[in-house]
Design an enzyme around this catalytic site. Sequence first.
Site, short mmCIF file in Angstrom:
data_model
loop_
_atom_site.label_atom_id
_atom_site.label_comp_id
_atom_site.label_asym_id
_atom_site.label_seq_id
_atom_site.Cartn_x
_atom_site.Cartn_y
_atom_site.Cartn_z
N TYR A 227 2.60 0.01 -14.16
CA TYR A 227 2.63 0.02 -12.70
C TYR A 227 3.93 0.62 -12.18
O TYR A 227 3.91 1.45 -11.27
CB TYR A 227 2.46 -1.41 -12.17
CG TYR A 227 2.46 -1.49 -10.66
CD1 TYR A 227 1.33 -1.16 -9.93
CD2 TYR A 227 3.60 -1.89 -9.96
CE1 TYR A 227 1.32 -1.21 -8.54
CE2 TYR A 227 3.60 -1.97 -8.57
CZ TYR A 227 2.46 -1.62 -7.87
OH TYR A 227 2.46 -1.67 -6.50
N SER B 145 6.28 1.82 -4.26
CA SER B 145 6.83 0.48 -4.34
C SER B 145 8.31 0.56 -4.69
O SER B 145 8.76 1.52 -5.34
CB SER B 145 6.10 -0.33 -5.42
OG SER B 145 6.75 -1.56 -5.69
#
Length: 255
Positions: A149, A137
């Site tokens: 994350y 990401s």
Amino acid sequence: MSTALVTGATAGIGAAFAARLARDGRDLVLVARDGDRLEAAAAGYRERGVPVQVLPADLTTAEGRERVADRLADPAAPVDLLVNNAGATQRQPFLRAEPAALLAQHDLNVTAVLQLTRAALPGMVQRGRGAVVNVASMLGFATGSRSTYTAEKAWVTVFTEGMAASLADTGVRALVLCPGFVRTEFHERAGLDVGARSGPAWLDAERVVEECLADLARGKVVSVPSPQYKVLAVLMDLLPRPVLRRLVAAAERRR
């Protein structure tokens, strides 16, 4: 006929990968937790003559990871492309999240990528061909309130870059895909309200996959889809980390 294994294959970027790879003439091995959705997806491909194997597996569990790893390591049915796409985040920040939920997320986002890549690569190297695509990401270039994350996606990026270096001259490639906002089920599943998902910041999953596979064919190691996110990635790399942290924190407060 070459075979591709895609995790998280029933929705979003994973489904877009499966659809594009089917059009390219690859056999498919589709992995996801929901067996019913897997079978529904597979039925659509089989109607078009695409050979598909479904492999229901929960990659947050050791049993699920081992099941997929065994398939990847099977010399009688070699996999030439592994797409580690399955991933998740959660709404709660670190200090309010349940420890078990944090560990499950870590096992999905990190442990599964490590274990499945390790299972796939020896056979690929022995055959002198193949590729691994790990989906990270843009957040892996930054940090924020969902620090686990972002840290996990940063690990995926650095891990893949290291794998690409170690695979030089083997005929096997490794690429990390670092998308920004993509119109998928990802945010809804995490309970995150991201509004109308319109505007230039939002990309379609099909575009992300097209650009990723084009970058893979060019021999790139890091794929950042779309010009706007390429510019953002450069800026994030140039900015001092304290400045980047303040900018990300300010953006999160405005949401």
